[in-house]
Design an enzyme around this catalytic site. Structure first.
Site, PDB file in Angstrom:
ATOM      1  N   GLN A   1      17.703 -14.323  18.050  1.00 18.90           N
ATOM      2  CA  GLN A   1      17.812 -13.080  17.288  1.00 18.90           C
ATOM      3  C   GLN A   1      18.354 -11.953  18.160  1.00 18.90           C
ATOM      4  O   GLN A   1      19.309 -11.262  17.792  1.00 18.90           O
ATOM      5  CB  GLN A   1      16.439 -12.683  16.739  1.00 18.90           C
ATOM      6  CG  GLN A   1      15.900 -13.598  15.654  1.00 18.90           C
ATOM      7  CD  GLN A   1      14.480 -13.218  15.240  1.00 18.90           C
ATOM      8  OE1 GLN A   1      13.789 -12.472  15.935  1.00 18.90           O
ATOM      9  NE2 GLN A   1      14.035 -13.725  14.101  1.00 18.90           N
TER      10      GLN A   1
ATOM     11  N   THR B   1       8.760 -16.885   7.115  1.00 16.93           N
ATOM     12  CA  THR B   1       9.196 -15.645   7.748  1.00 16.93           C
ATOM     13  C   THR B   1      10.288 -15.048   6.882  1.00 16.93           C
ATOM     14  O   THR B   1      10.993 -15.778   6.179  1.00 16.93           O
ATOM     15  CB  THR B   1       9.735 -15.898   9.169  1.00 16.93           C
ATOM     16  OG1 THR B   1      10.282 -14.699   9.698  1.00 16.93           O
ATOM     17  CG2 THR B   1      10.800 -16.960   9.169  1.00 16.93           C
ATOM     18  N   ASN B   2      10.434 -13.734   6.917  1.00 12.97           N
ATOM     19  CA  ASN B   2      11.493 -13.077   6.157  1.00 12.97           C
ATOM     20  C   ASN B   2      12.835 -13.125   6.875  1.00 12.97           C
ATOM     21  O   ASN B   2      13.846 -13.539   6.305  1.00 12.97           O
ATOM     22  CB  ASN B   2      11.122 -11.607   5.903  1.00 12.97           C
ATOM     23  CG  ASN B   2      10.095 -11.427   4.813  1.00 12.97           C
ATOM     24  OD1 ASN B   2      10.422 -11.238   3.652  1.00 12.97           O
ATOM     25  ND2 ASN B   2       8.823 -11.468   5.200  1.00 12.97           N
TER      26      ASN B   2
ATOM     27  N   CYS C   1       8.062  -8.377   6.313  1.00 13.72           N
ATOM     28  CA  CYS C   1       7.830  -9.193   7.501  1.00 13.72           C
ATOM     29  C   CYS C   1       6.465  -9.825   7.278  1.00 13.72           C
ATOM     30  O   CYS C   1       5.520  -9.139   6.875  1.00 13.72           O
ATOM     31  CB  CYS C   1       7.850  -8.344   8.767  1.00 13.72           C
ATOM     32  SG  CYS C   1       7.331  -9.248  10.238  1.00 13.72           S
TER      33      CYS C   1
ATOM     34  N   GLU D   1       4.104 -10.608   9.024  1.00 12.78           N
ATOM     35  CA  GLU D   1       2.955 -10.123   9.797  1.00 12.78           C
ATOM     36  C   GLU D   1       2.431  -8.765   9.337  1.00 12.78           C
ATOM     37  O   GLU D   1       1.314  -8.383   9.693  1.00 12.78           O
ATOM     38  CB  GLU D   1       3.304 -10.015  11.294  1.00 12.78           C
ATOM     39  CG  GLU D   1       3.356 -11.321  12.045  1.00 12.78           C
ATOM     40  CD  GLU D   1       4.634 -12.083  11.792  1.00 12.78           C
ATOM     41  OE1 GLU D   1       4.608 -13.320  11.889  1.00 12.78           O
ATOM     42  OE2 GLU D   1       5.665 -11.445  11.484  1.00 12.78           O
TER      43      GLU D   1
END
Length: 230
Positions: free
Chosen positions: A52, A83-84, A196, A198
């Protein structure tokens, strides 16, 4: 019931929530001793984050594509990426497998439309907030997307990578998120997407100035429903 293949570990803290929510959804729908049929491939998030930060999305797509193929070969009948941000590489993954991927932005768009939300705030990694792969998917469904200003984008992103992905939940960071959500409300947002997986560790409907759409919950429930043919 179809077997769900989870690609997790990004981070593992939110992957735990996927496992729990999917099983709770199946139990609530079917009752008794029913639980979900699940396979999981948990990646090393450090390798993904390196891709990333360096912009090597092709490599991350190869890593997740290989994980998806392992799950398919093991019997998974649908794939869920926990995950997004890594939905950016869904097109690459789809080229490697024949089973469907439950796209997190599509499930979120359904939830927003069901709630009558036409303008939504989006919080997530800087990649999710600033790039088009996620926002365009929502906009094609008629949902306008608002993101924080540049400085606040960095704040949201820093908290995700330096705190939440390491299991750290800070009251000070919660205050910053609540402030940012409040400013997006003033700009016209009717709800906030926790884009996200999280962020739900930090923000919920009790502290948010806007109705919360937690993508972890939305995505996991959709996966369970799809597996049961709903």
């Amino acid at each position: 019931m179809k077997t769900i293949g989870l690609i997790g570990g990004m981070s593992w803290e939110s992957t735990v929530s996927y496992y729990q929510i999917i099983n709770e959804t199946v139990k609530n729908r079917l009752g008794g001793l029913h639980s979900a049929k699940l396979l999981m491939y948990s990646v090393d998030f450090a390798e993904i984050e390196e891709c990333q930060s360096s912009g090597d999305w092709d490599k991350s797509g190869e890593i997740l594509g290989a994980a998806a193929m392992v799950l398919q070969n093991a019997g998974a009948e649908l794939i869920v990426i926990c995950t997004n941000t890594m939905h950016k590489v869904v097109p690459a993954i789809e080229k490697t497998i024949s089973v469907p991927i439950i796209h997190i932005a599509d499930a979120t768009a359904d939830a927003l439309q069901s709630a009558g939300i036409k303008t939504a705030a989006l919080l997530g990694t800087k990649y999710t907030m600033t790039q088009d792969f996620y926002k365009e998917r929502l906009e094609k469904r008629g949902i306008s997307v608002l993101v924080p200003n540049g400085e606040d984008i960095e704040t949201v992103n820093r908290v995700i990578y330096e705190e939440l992905c390491r299991g750290v939940v800070s009251a000070a960071s919660r205050g910053e998120y609540v402030r940012i959500i409040g400013e997006l409300k003033q700009r016209g947002a009717e709800g906030v997407i926790l884009g996200c997986t999280e962020i739900g560790m930090l923000v919920n409907g009790e502290c948010s100035p806007l109705p919360v759409f937690d993508t972890t919950i939305i995505h996991a429930e959709r996966a369970a429903e799809f597996s049961m043919g709903e």
